[in-house]
Design an enzyme around this catalytic site. Structure first.
Site, PDB file in Angstrom:
ATOM      1  N   GLU A 181      35.474   1.264 -32.522  1.00 15.79           N
ATOM      2  CA  GLU A 181      34.065   0.811 -33.240  1.00 15.79           C
ATOM      3  C   GLU A 181      33.940   1.030 -34.646  1.00 15.79           C
ATOM      4  OE1 GLU A 181      30.926   2.454 -30.853  1.00 15.79           O
ATOM      5  OE2 GLU A 181      31.883   2.399 -28.956  1.00 15.79           O
ATOM      6  N   GLU A 192      31.230   8.351 -24.325  1.00 16.69           N
ATOM      7  CA  GLU A 192      30.520   9.483 -25.024  1.00 16.69           C
ATOM      8  C   GLU A 192      30.151  10.753 -24.203  1.00 16.69           C
ATOM      9  OE1 GLU A 192      27.500   7.568 -27.215  1.00 16.69           O
ATOM     10  OE2 GLU A 192      28.939   5.985 -28.176  1.00 16.69           O
TER      11      GLU A 192
HETATM   12  O1  G3I Z   1      18.012  -7.217 -25.490  1.00 16.43           O
HETATM   13  C1  G3I Z   1      16.693  -6.358 -25.547  1.00 16.43           C
HETATM   14  C2  G3I Z   1      15.590  -7.141 -25.953  1.00 16.43           C
HETATM   15  O2  G3I Z   1      15.346  -8.093 -24.761  1.00 16.43           O
HETATM   16  C3  G3I Z   1      14.504  -6.404 -26.274  1.00 16.43           C
HETATM   17  O3  G3I Z   1      13.171  -7.275 -26.728  1.00 16.43           O
HETATM   18  C4  G3I Z   1      14.619  -5.406 -27.565  1.00 16.43           C
HETATM   19  C5  G3I Z   1      13.454  -4.788 -28.220  1.00 16.43           C
HETATM   20  O4  G3I Z   1      13.348  -3.709 -27.106  1.00 16.43           O
HETATM   21  O5  G3I Z   1      15.918  -4.711 -27.029  1.00 16.43           O
HETATM   22  C6  G3I Z   1      16.982  -5.337 -26.702  1.00 16.43           C
HETATM   23  O6  G3I Z   1      18.063  -4.333 -26.493  1.00 16.43           O
HETATM   24  C7  G3I Z   1      18.574  -3.797 -27.548  1.00 16.43           C
HETATM   25  C8  G3I Z   1      20.145  -4.161 -27.592  1.00 16.43           C
HETATM   26  O7  G3I Z   1      20.670  -3.358 -28.559  1.00 16.43           O
HETATM   27  C9  G3I Z   1      20.261  -5.409 -27.840  1.00 16.43           C
HETATM   28  O8  G3I Z   1      19.794  -5.841 -29.051  1.00 16.43           O
HETATM   29  C10 G3I Z   1      18.270  -2.336 -27.468  1.00 16.43           C
HETATM   30  O9  G3I Z   1      17.163  -1.930 -27.541  1.00 16.43           O
HETATM   31  C11 G3I Z   1      18.938  -1.677 -28.517  1.00 16.43           C
HETATM   32  O10 G3I Z   1      18.798  -0.158 -28.344  1.00 16.43           O
HETATM   33  C12 G3I Z   1      20.713  -1.780 -28.320  1.00 16.43           C
HETATM   34  O11 G3I Z   1      21.241  -1.208 -29.338  1.00 16.43           O
HETATM   35  C13 G3I Z   1      22.743  -0.910 -29.098  1.00 16.43           C
HETATM   36  C14 G3I Z   1      23.107   0.341 -28.834  1.00 16.43           C
HETATM   37  O12 G3I Z   1      24.486   0.608 -29.001  1.00 16.43           O
HETATM   38  C15 G3I Z   1      22.480   0.820 -27.762  1.00 16.43           C
HETATM   39  O13 G3I Z   1      23.105   0.252 -26.588  1.00 16.43           O
HETATM   40  C16 G3I Z   1      23.459  -1.529 -30.450  1.00 16.43           C
HETATM   41  O14 G3I Z   1      23.272  -2.956 -30.803  1.00 16.43           O
HETATM   42  C17 G3I Z   1      24.732  -1.226 -30.462  1.00 16.43           C
HETATM   43  O15 G3I Z   1      25.504  -1.742 -31.621  1.00 16.43           O
HETATM   44  C18 G3I Z   1      25.171   0.274 -30.012  1.00 16.43           C
HETATM   45  O16 G3I Z   1      26.611   0.394 -29.799  1.00 16.43           O
HETATM   46  C19 G3I Z   1      27.003   1.609 -29.665  1.00 16.43           C
HETATM   47  C20 G3I Z   1      28.127   1.619 -28.851  1.00 16.43           C
HETATM   48  O17 G3I Z   1      27.474   0.950 -27.535  1.00 16.43           O
HETATM   49  C21 G3I Z   1      28.670   2.947 -28.216  1.00 16.43           C
HETATM   50  N1  G3I Z   1      28.932   3.663 -29.468  1.00 16.43           N
HETATM   51  C22 G3I Z   1      27.933   3.689 -30.621  1.00 16.43           C
HETATM   52  C23 G3I Z   1      27.297   2.325 -30.847  1.00 16.43           C
HETATM   53  C24 G3I Z   1      26.597   2.408 -31.967  1.00 16.43           C
HETATM   54  O18 G3I Z   1      25.036   3.318 -31.703  1.00 16.43           O
END
Ligand code: G3I
Length: 637
Positions: free
Chosen positions: A564, A459
């Site tokens: 994705e 991205e």
């Molecule tokens: O693991 C922590 C946990 O320890 C904590 O308690 C919790 C609350 O703060 O957060 C958890 O991490 C979260 C992670 O997902 C794992 O569940 C992050 O906050 C959350 O932001 C993260 O969201 C992911 C997002 O990318 C940001 O990385 C989504 O699951 C994931 O589906 C999404 O995937 C992205 C691709 O990587 C890139 N393209 C877009 C796609 C959708 O946004």
């Protein structure tokens, strides 16, 4: 502000009043004007594209033996055919959780954040609002009570919902247009937390304003005045399991008074076990194998560890189905796609083997897919959260599972503007190039044997076709992309290197990406393909444009990966329309010889970042939806 009497005589109540709103438009947020791409903050690129040798000793602390995952007690997971490992060290320090500060609190009520659909002109249709919201200073044990009355300048009664209720809080309807937020902060809540209520425009339910307040909880002079509430279980969800599969339920005890409760099972079923997690003392793993179909329920007692006479009892249950309920007719998707010369994959929930339904998840994954992307476990802030601290277990486990089932791995992501650890944000710009290169090298050294494809740069584009701002762009300008790709080629000469992007079916962003590709190719930067994420809604209507953009990419001798794919169902759309959309995307890939893989962002609605839109081919109970059979049919014909 009305004060209501409570045991502490310090409850607070508010009725919302008018607020100004910051119009969140393209110009209001981040984004970059795409300065001179040749600018950089210090360069390890000899100008002719060759990279300097990485420093020895390395600038950043490398992984050590104390970062190597260790075997996990099988009582804590559902894996049946591969060994699960876990992080060796103590849990990460609490300060890893980003907390709000007194300064945030003193700064006042946050500006409302608006979500404005293209069809709305905010100058003629003002957003809904709440009057008189204010930050609150409270003591642990107080009862907070806030009445929210949403208003809209054009009249009508907006809808509203709380974004994330604190544990134990309620948001009750008063049946007069208002709702009341009630919450008793306790020791666990000491600090500053945000509470957000979203107001929904009466005319357009996608036109929303998120209104936050900050609540600062401090301990009273006499903490013994704080009521000792019974502990509870952390939120439990609905799960479906299969007869004779192991089920592991991680029961997390929560005591809002701040101690760690214990979890007991008075009537432990025969063959079941319960074990306290050695790293997370609040987690108890309950493992059992149901042998008959039906609703499998177990009563759990959560005991206060300060006052052991104080307990609560909750029932956890799992819906158990016979194997035949999960069978799908026809051939498996990986078999059909292989016949057509492409791979078919999914993004894997992190540590799926720690979920109650981890066994059926693994079974479907292994049978249907031949390439897998870690949804989150290879992101930099997870892998390398602190200097010299690495978390490889989740990715190692996924690689082990994939190799066992002849599934390729799609590494994701190496360089991204999001999920950058704080220590990297704090690194001087001049050092970031080496930091980035050392991270890329370490990840490829560890995983390139199993992962043949990599989202090297994720991205990089802003919506207007310029380059998005990031810690990497700040330090190196556009060259961060050159350096990342060159380092990846150096570290893993046989890997397929991609730039991965979303919303590039057509338009300014797609044109900007193609212009970037041309510049990279002029600079002879190694690049093998482009990832099209394709997070779509079933109303997607740019199939022809997508086909044309695919052709533009192919004409540059680049491969295409659909990386994705998920197709959300919203606004009254149907699962049949979703199925048709999946079919059309599969057809577009099959009609483009450079399209090498179709990878979905998950496969069951149970675990999707867009779960509310049911975007995937399996439902929450792992039942194949019309979309599954549409994909099967498209791959077959
Ligand atoms: O693991 C922590 C946990 O320890 C904590 O308690 C919790 C609350 O703060 O957060 C958890 O991490 C979260 C992670 O997902 C794992 O569940 C992050 O906050 C959350 O932001 C993260 O969201 C992911 C997002 O990318 C940001 O990385 C989504 O699951 C994931 O589906 C999404 O995937 C992205 C691709 O990587 C890139 N393209 C877009 C796609 C959708 O946004």
């Amino acid at each position: 502000m009305k004060l209501l009497s409570t045991s502490h005589d310090r409850s607070l109540s508010l009725t919302g009043l008018a607020l100004s709103a910051c119009l969140l438009t393209a110009g209001c947020g981040g984004g970059d004007d795409g300065g001179d791409p040749s600018t950089d903050g210090g360069s390890s690129d000899g100008g002719d594209g060759t990279l300097s040798t990485l420093p020895q000793p390395p600038l950043t602390a490398a992984p050590g033996t104390d970062d190597e995952p260790i075997a996990e007690n099988p009582e804590f997971n559902t894996a049946q055919d591969f060994e699960v490992r876990r992080e060796p060290g103590a849990r990460l320090p609490e300060e890893m959780e980003v907390e709000l500060t007194d300064a945030d609190f003193e700064a006042g009520v946050p500006e409302p954040v608006l979500q404005i659909p293209d069809s709305i002109d905010p100058s003629s249709n003002q957003p809904p609002f709440f009057e008189g919201l204010t930050n609150l200073d409270v003591l642990a044990g107080d009862i907070v009570e806030i009445v929210y009355l949403p208003q809209d300048p054009e009249g009508g009664l907006p809808g509203m919902f709380p974004q994330e209720l604190p544990q134990g809080a309620t948001f009750t309807d008063n049946f007069d247009g208002s709702k009341t937020f009630t919450w008793q902060p306790l020791q666990m809540d000491v600090g500053v937390r945000e509470f957000t209520v979203v107001a929904i425009d009466p005319e357009n339910d996608q036109y929303r304003s998120s209104n936050s307040i900050l609540i600062r909880t401090t301990l009273p002079d006499d903490p013994s005045s704080i009521p000792n509430v019974a502990p509870m279980l952390d939120e439990m969800f609905e799960y479906t399991a299969r007869v004779n599969d192991p089920v592991v339920i991680r029961l997390k005890g929560v005591d809002l008074n701040g101690s760690v409760p214990t979890v007991e099972i008075p009537d432990l079923p025969a063959g079941a076990s319960i074990n306290q997690d050695p790293r997370f003392e609040e987690i108890f793993a309950l493992k059992f194998t149901p042998v008959t179909a039906g609703e499998f329920s177990i009563d759990v007692v959560i005991r206060d560890s300060v006052d052991t006479s104080l307990t609560s009892t909750e029932t956890v249950s799992v819906t158990v189905l016979d194997n035949i309920e999960f069978e799908r007719t026809g051939a498996r998707l990986r078999q059909l796609s292989a016949n057509r010369g492409i791979k078919f994959g999914f993004a894997s929930l992190q540590s799926f083997y720690h979920q109650p339904d981890g066994a059926i998840y693994a079974d479907i994954a292994a049978s249907e897919f031949d390439i897998v992307t870690p949804e989150n476990s290879m992101k930099m802030d997870y892998i390398n959260p602190l200097p010299g601290r690495f978390q490889f277990a989740a990715s190692d486990n996924l690689v082990r599972f994939a190799q066992l089932h002849n599934i390729d791995v799609h590494g994701h992501p190496l360089v991204w503007y999001r999920q950058v650890p704080q220590w990297v944000e704090d690194t001087p710009a001049a050092d970031r190039e080496i930091v980035m290169r050392e991270y890329i090298d370490r990840m490829l050294m560890r995983y390139a044997q199993a992962a043949s494809v990599w989202d090297v740069v994720n991205e990089p584009m802003a919506d207007d076709g310029t380059l998005r701002d990031s810690v990497w762009f700040e330090a190196m300008g556009e060259r961060y992309i050159d350096v990342a790709l060159r380092q990846a080629r150096l570290s893993a000469p046989n890997a397929t290197l991609l730039i991965n992007e979303f919303d590039i079916a057509s338009g300014a962003k797609a044109n900007g990406l193609i212009a970037l590709i041309d510049r990279l190719q002029q600079r002879e930067v190694p690049l093998d393909g482009i990832g099209f994420q394709l997070h779509l809604f079933s109303s997607f209507d740019q199939y022809d444009e997508l086909q044309t953009t695919f052709a533009s990419i192919a004409s540059r001798d680049l491969d295409i990966y659909i990386t994705e794919l998920d197709i959300s169902v919203a606004d009254g759309a149907t699962s049949t329309e979703q199925a048709d959309a999946y079919r059309r995307i599969v057809d577009i890939c099959l009609n483009q010889t450079r399209c090498k893989a179709i990878q979905m962002w998950g496969f069951t609605d149970q675990y999707s970042f867009r779960t509310i839109f049911d975007p995937l081919p399996f439902d929450r109970a792992y039942q194949a939806k019309p979309a599954y059979y549409a994909i099967q049919d498209a791959l077959s014909n």
